[in-house]
Enzyme design. Structure first.
Site, PDB file in Angstrom:
ATOM      1  N   LYS A 126      -1.617   8.491 -35.230  1.00  0.00           N
ATOM      2  CA  LYS A 126      -1.095   9.848 -35.036  1.00  0.00           C
ATOM      3  C   LYS A 126       0.417   9.776 -35.098  1.00  0.00           C
ATOM      4  O   LYS A 126       1.005   8.751 -34.774  1.00  0.00           O
ATOM      5  CB  LYS A 126      -1.508  10.380 -33.653  1.00  0.00           C
ATOM      6  CG  LYS A 126      -1.461  11.885 -33.559  1.00  0.00           C
ATOM      7  CD  LYS A 126      -2.789  12.478 -33.992  1.00  0.00           C
ATOM      8  CE  LYS A 126      -2.731  13.983 -34.116  1.00  0.00           C
ATOM      9  NZ  LYS A 126      -4.085  14.532 -34.356  1.00  0.00           N
ATOM     10  N   ASP A 166      -1.582  18.666 -38.176  1.00  0.00           N
ATOM     11  CA  ASP A 166      -1.995  18.925 -36.790  1.00  0.00           C
ATOM     12  C   ASP A 166      -1.143  20.131 -36.367  1.00  0.00           C
ATOM     13  O   ASP A 166      -0.686  20.892 -37.239  1.00  0.00           O
ATOM     14  CB  ASP A 166      -1.742  17.693 -35.899  1.00  0.00           C
ATOM     15  CG  ASP A 166      -2.439  17.793 -34.540  1.00  0.00           C
ATOM     16  OD1 ASP A 166      -3.645  17.526 -34.467  1.00  0.00           O
ATOM     17  OD2 ASP A 166      -1.789  18.163 -33.536  1.00  0.00           O
TER      18      ASP A 166
HETATM   19  P1  NDP Z   1      -1.772  25.196 -35.466  1.00  0.00           P
HETATM   20  O1  NDP Z   1      -0.346  24.805 -35.391  1.00  0.00           O
HETATM   21  O2  NDP Z   1      -2.320  25.728 -36.728  1.00  0.00           O
HETATM   22  O3  NDP Z   1      -2.131  26.238 -34.302  1.00  0.00           O
HETATM   23  C1  NDP Z   1      -1.906  25.908 -32.982  1.00  0.00           C
HETATM   24  C2  NDP Z   1      -2.299  27.104 -32.126  1.00  0.00           C
HETATM   25  O4  NDP Z   1      -2.297  26.712 -30.764  1.00  0.00           O
HETATM   26  C3  NDP Z   1      -1.318  28.259 -32.233  1.00  0.00           C
HETATM   27  O5  NDP Z   1      -1.970  29.459 -31.996  1.00  0.00           O
HETATM   28  C4  NDP Z   1      -0.332  27.920 -31.115  1.00  0.00           C
HETATM   29  O6  NDP Z   1       0.406  29.028 -30.639  1.00  0.00           O
HETATM   30  C5  NDP Z   1      -1.267  27.408 -30.055  1.00  0.00           C
HETATM   31  N1  NDP Z   1      -0.539  26.479 -29.185  1.00  0.00           N
HETATM   32  C6  NDP Z   1       0.108  25.349 -29.550  1.00  0.00           C
HETATM   33  N2  NDP Z   1       0.693  24.784 -28.513  1.00  0.00           N
HETATM   34  C7  NDP Z   1       0.430  25.582 -27.461  1.00  0.00           C
HETATM   35  C8  NDP Z   1       0.769  25.519 -26.094  1.00  0.00           C
HETATM   36  N3  NDP Z   1       1.516  24.531 -25.598  1.00  0.00           N
HETATM   37  N4  NDP Z   1       0.294  26.500 -25.286  1.00  0.00           N
HETATM   38  C9  NDP Z   1      -0.448  27.533 -25.780  1.00  0.00           C
HETATM   39  N5  NDP Z   1      -0.803  27.636 -27.081  1.00  0.00           N
HETATM   40  C10 NDP Z   1      -0.366  26.673 -27.900  1.00  0.00           C
HETATM   41  O7  NDP Z   1      -2.578  23.871 -35.024  1.00  0.00           O
HETATM   42  P2  NDP Z   1      -4.112  23.511 -35.245  1.00  0.00           P
HETATM   43  O8  NDP Z   1      -4.947  24.735 -35.196  1.00  0.00           O
HETATM   44  O9  NDP Z   1      -4.206  22.616 -36.405  1.00  0.00           O
HETATM   45  O10 NDP Z   1      -4.396  22.615 -33.952  1.00  0.00           O
HETATM   46  C11 NDP Z   1      -4.935  23.147 -32.754  1.00  0.00           C
HETATM   47  C12 NDP Z   1      -5.577  22.037 -31.942  1.00  0.00           C
HETATM   48  O11 NDP Z   1      -6.629  21.437 -32.716  1.00  0.00           O
HETATM   49  C13 NDP Z   1      -4.660  20.881 -31.545  1.00  0.00           C
HETATM   50  O12 NDP Z   1      -5.082  20.366 -30.299  1.00  0.00           O
HETATM   51  C14 NDP Z   1      -4.943  19.843 -32.620  1.00  0.00           C
HETATM   52  O13 NDP Z   1      -4.625  18.538 -32.187  1.00  0.00           O
HETATM   53  C15 NDP Z   1      -6.439  20.032 -32.800  1.00  0.00           C
HETATM   54  N6  NDP Z   1      -7.013  19.547 -34.043  1.00  0.00           N
HETATM   55  C16 NDP Z   1      -6.529  19.939 -35.255  1.00  0.00           C
HETATM   56  C17 NDP Z   1      -7.120  19.493 -36.416  1.00  0.00           C
HETATM   57  C18 NDP Z   1      -6.693  19.951 -37.760  1.00  0.00           C
HETATM   58  O14 NDP Z   1      -7.332  19.563 -38.742  1.00  0.00           O
HETATM   59  N7  NDP Z   1      -5.671  20.781 -37.888  1.00  0.00           N
HETATM   60  C19 NDP Z   1      -8.234  18.518 -36.371  1.00  0.00           C
HETATM   61  C20 NDP Z   1      -8.717  18.240 -35.046  1.00  0.00           C
HETATM   62  C21 NDP Z   1      -8.103  18.726 -33.933  1.00  0.00           C
HETATM   63  P3  NDP Z   1       1.963  29.157 -31.008  1.00  0.00           P
HETATM   64  O15 NDP Z   1       1.986  29.564 -32.448  1.00  0.00           O
HETATM   65  O16 NDP Z   1       2.486  30.197 -30.077  1.00  0.00           O
HETATM   66  O17 NDP Z   1       2.588  27.809 -30.783  1.00  0.00           O
HETATM   67  O1  2IT Z   2      -6.809  15.581 -34.596  1.00  0.00           O
HETATM   68  C1  2IT Z   2      -7.233  15.441 -35.766  1.00  0.00           C
HETATM   69  O2  2IT Z   2      -8.337  14.938 -35.988  1.00  0.00           O
HETATM   70  C2  2IT Z   2      -6.406  15.928 -36.873  1.00  0.00           C
HETATM   71  N1  2IT Z   2      -5.345  16.480 -36.628  1.00  0.00           N
HETATM   72  C3  2IT Z   2      -6.854  15.721 -38.281  1.00  0.00           C
HETATM   73  C4  2IT Z   2      -6.490  14.339 -38.757  1.00  0.00           C
HETATM   74  C5  2IT Z   2      -6.746  14.060 -40.217  1.00  0.00           C
HETATM   75  O3  2IT Z   2      -6.367  12.960 -40.633  1.00  0.00           O
HETATM   76  O4  2IT Z   2      -7.315  14.888 -40.939  1.00  0.00           O
END
Ligand code: NDP
Ligand code: 2IT
Length: 446
Positions: A126, A166
């Site tokens: 990561k 992420d």
């Molecule tokens: P994005 O940046 O697309 O969206 C993040 C969302 O979460 C936004 O709505 C953001 O609001 C909100 N957010 C972020 N930080 C905070 C905080 N401290 N408090 C409240 N709301 C918050 O990210 P993703 O959707 O990609 O990721 C979301 C989660 O999913 C994370 O935990 C990530 O690690 C996990 N994840 C992502 C994957 C991926 O493929 N993208 C895969 C597996 C897990 P704001 O815009 O106001 O910051």
């Molecule tokens: O938390 C996660 O699994 C991710 N942000 C996706 C990682 C990836 O390599 O697709």
């Protein structure tokens, strides 16, 4: 905490005392895996978990860049290469002001188990930066990404370490990062996943984490002869994972009641339907707006500033924003309102007290390393397509994603069921551990 876990955590705390999120993630694994290790002759006495909590490599570097006013800005970049026993390091990049070693080490540690569960050959890593993309122009984002990659490029490669997105890193950022890697190395390779379709990306990768989380929740519901059809669903976040979790809930006949961002949540009593979701996607992905703007457009909704959505009555909850966003008190509210299923779309969104309460109440609870593994699994499918120099159809990728999520679900049930109740945390941790541990044993003390 039993003695075995207490002694182990003492060692880990001595080395990582200023890393609360990392200690939280390690403790959850220690609590479920150490007793299992002690029962297995092949693992006992090999200090395998102690080796797994130490990153193989942790890189920290300076990223200097020039903002639109001509000022020189300095951020910190990181890449944690946690474990490469079963494949090259693989995992996302997070750009958020809260990013530090503790957060990235917890994410990298979880990634090792998650990637192992996918059945694909990927180790765990990561990275990211404390850079805040909010309010930055496209030109500033580009200059930051280019300078970040100027250093990161030395440490990654298609057979070494393959980053992805992420929080704060989506299609736009992956494009800028890929462009600079290609320029520096003079190679067009699958060094990043989440790429655009015309330059090596995979269909379904943008959807995969959210879709996979809902496929997993559906498999859990099926064990109770239930399904997503007709269920009311509370979702946090409004980014990549939340958007596509909402889309799949709609496909399966559920009703989405909430979405959120770091400013608060919206509650739409009529439900967020496909048209409203398209508005949210445009708002967040193109206009880079705030979720509060939803209520200006749709009068059926209310905005609750500074609050999280866990007090809204629902059947299913999908935390899809960030770590530690759902407390023990929030869990009590969900249980009090009759929630029967919680699947983590985010990484470690539920605090330990919340997970404890879900287990006590014996509801369906899926930890992120199992339920959100569809994102990285589809990254693995993107890597396969890049190596073969072909592209699979949407249907082919989606079917593979469904199979993988089903397989992870069944593996959790196999390792985590006791007296008729499946503890998916235990199941995921042991199933994820076994594959990595066997590879580490085979490779000796390296
Ligand atoms: P994005 O940046 O697309 O969206 C993040 C969302 O979460 C936004 O709505 C953001 O609001 C909100 N957010 C972020 N930080 C905070 C905080 N401290 N408090 C409240 N709301 C918050 O990210 P993703 O959707 O990609 O990721 C979301 C989660 O999913 C994370 O935990 C990530 O690690 C996990 N994840 C992502 C994957 C991926 O493929 N993208 C895969 C597996 C897990 P704001 O815009 O106001 O910051
Ligand atoms: O938390 C996660 O699994 C991710 N942000 C996706 C990682 C990836 O390599 O697709």
């Amino acid at each position: 905490m039993n003695q075995r876990v207490a002694s182990f955590m003492e060692l880990v705390k001595a080395r990582n005392s200023h890393e609360p999120e990392f200690l939280q993630a390690v403790q959850e694994v220690a609590e479920t895996v150490l007793d299992y290790i002690a029962e297995q002759d092949i693992y006992n006495g090999k200090n395998i978990l102690l080796r797994m909590v130490e990153p193989e490599r942790a890189i920290s570097f300076r990223v200097s860049w020039v903002d639109d006013q001509g000022e020189i800005q300095v951020n910190r970049g990181y890449r944690i290469q946690m474990n490469s026993a079963i494949g090259p390091y693989k995992g996302g990049l997070r750009f958020h002001p809260s990013v530090n070693m503790s957060i990235l080490k917890f994410l990298a540690f979880e990634q090792v188990f998650k990637n192992s569960l996918t059945t694909l050959p990927m180790g765990g890593g990561k990275g990211g930066s404390d850079f805040d993309p909010k309010g930055k122009s496209d030109a500033e984002i580009m200059r930051f990404c280019h300078n970040f990659m100027a250093e990161l490029s030395r440490h990654i490669g298609p057979h070494t370490d393959i980053p992805a997105g992420d929080i704060g890193v989506g299609a736009r950022e992956i494009g800028f990062l890929f462009g600079m890697y290609k320029k520096i190395k003079n190679e067009f390779t699958g060094v990043l996943t989440g790429k655009g379709l015309s330059w090596g990306g995979s269909l379904i990768r943008p959807e995969a984490t959210g879709y996979g989380t809902v496929y997993f929740a559906e498999s859990m519901l099926q064990t109770k002869n239930e399904s997503m059809e007709g269920k009311s669903v509370v979702i946090s976040g409004s980014g990549n994972v939340a958007q596509y979790a909402a889309e799949k809930v709609l496909h399966l006949g559920g009703k989405v009641l909430t979405l959120s961002d770091s400013s608060g949540y919206i509650y739409d009593k009529d439900g967020v339907d496909a048209e409203k979701l398209a508005f949210v996607m445009d708002l967040k992905n193109n206009k880079r707006g705030r979720i509060s703007e939803y209520v200006e457009k749709y009068s059926s909704a209310e905005f609750f500033e500074g609050e999280t959505p866990w007090g809204v009555a629902c059947d299913v909850a999908l935390p899809c924003a960030t770590q530690n966003e759902l407390s023990g008190e929030d869990a009590e509210k969900l249980l009090g309102n009759g929630c029967i299923c919680v699947a983590e779309g985010a990484n470690m969104p539920c605090m330990p007290e919340a997970v404890h309460k879900f287990h006590e109440a014996k509801i369906l609870f899926a930890p992120g390393k199992a339920s959100n593994a569809g994102g990285v699994a589809t990254s693995g499918l993107e890597m396969s397509q890049n190596s073969l120099r072909i592209s699979w159809t949407r249907e082919e990728v989606d079917n593979k994603l469904k199979d993988i999520m089903k397989n992870i679900h069944d593996n959790c049930v196999a390792y985590g069921t006791e007296d008729g109740y499946t503890n998916y945390v235990k199941g995921a941790n042991i199933a994820g551990f076994v594959k990595v541990a066997d590879a580490m044993l085979a490779q000796g003390v390296v």
